[in-house]
Design a protein around this motif. Structure first.
Motif, PDB file in Angstrom:
ATOM      1  N   ASP A   1      -2.540  -0.297   8.899  1.00  0.00           N
ATOM      2  CA  ASP A   1      -1.650   0.334   7.928  1.00  0.00           C
ATOM      3  C   ASP A   1      -0.197   0.030   8.268  1.00  0.00           C
ATOM      4  O   ASP A   1       0.206   0.104   9.431  1.00  0.00           O
TER       5      ASP A   1
ATOM      6  N   SER B   1       0.808  -1.225   0.000  1.00  0.00           N
ATOM      7  CA  SER B   1       0.000   0.000   0.000  1.00  0.00           C
ATOM      8  C   SER B   1       0.840   1.274   0.000  1.00  0.00           C
ATOM      9  O   SER B   1       0.355   2.330  -0.380  1.00  0.00           O
ATOM     10  N   LYS B   2       2.098   1.179   0.410  1.00  0.00           N
ATOM     11  CA  LYS B   2       2.910   2.398   0.504  1.00  0.00           C
ATOM     12  C   LYS B   2       4.070   2.433  -0.483  1.00  0.00           C
ATOM     13  O   LYS B   2       4.663   3.472  -0.701  1.00  0.00           O
TER      14      LYS B   2
END
Length: 169
Positions: free
Chosen positions: A55, A33-34
């Motif tokens: 996250d 996701s990053k």
């Protein structure tokens, strides 16, 4: 999204046999996701929905790998993500300067020259690569080595029970 149920288990409680069903486990497709570069992993990858709800840390590490490793897809985005987070973690020193934490005892055999009970230079934080079968752990570890070689760190130890990983090394 995929949901699986564990098998029903029979269990004795107070001498009586009871049938019990385990909780459902939900899996979701996984993509970093990053991390914003790299080719998709060649096989489908999933993660537990509970992990997907958290996250990951922000990425602060800049890879120095040769550009062709990334552009030609020699390592997938999943493998690159592991290298980034591992190298980012290796930039952290553990708190050995505090009196109550991380004392090493000299064994007289090259233990860094510390006297018994003396605080020593910081220890680098570690990183555990816990990927499942077929995720390319060998390629990821080779990527760690290349990243460190590019940065001038030329000593590496690679230990494995699998002779198949010789080619990745």
């Amino acid at each position: 999204e995929k949901t699986t149920k564990k098998k029903k288990k029979k269990k004795k409680i107070d001498g009586e046999e009871v049938e019990e069903e385990a909780d459902e486990i939900t899996y979701r497709p996984y993509r970093p996701s990053k991390l914003r570069y790299g080719r998709a992993h060649p096989d489908p990858v999933v993660e537990n929905a509970t992990l997907a709800a958290v996250d990951p840390p922000d990425i602060t590490y800049n890879l120095a790998l040769p550009a062709d490793i990334i552009s030609e897809g020699k390592l997938s985005e999943l493998q690159l993500e592991a290298i980034v987070y591992g190298c980012q973690r290796h930039e952290v020193d553990l708190p050995v300067g505090q009196k109550s934490v991380w004392k090493l005892e000299s064994d007289g055999g090259g233990g860094g020259g510390a006297k018994k009970g003396e605080d020593v230079t910081p220890l680098r934080a570690g990183f555990l690569l816990g990927d499942g079968a077929g995720m390319g752990k060998g390629r990821t570890l080779a990527g760690f080595c290349v990243e460190n070689i590019v940065r001038g760190r030329n000593k590496h130890v690679w230990v494995s029970v699998s002779s198949d990983l010789y080619e990745d090394a």
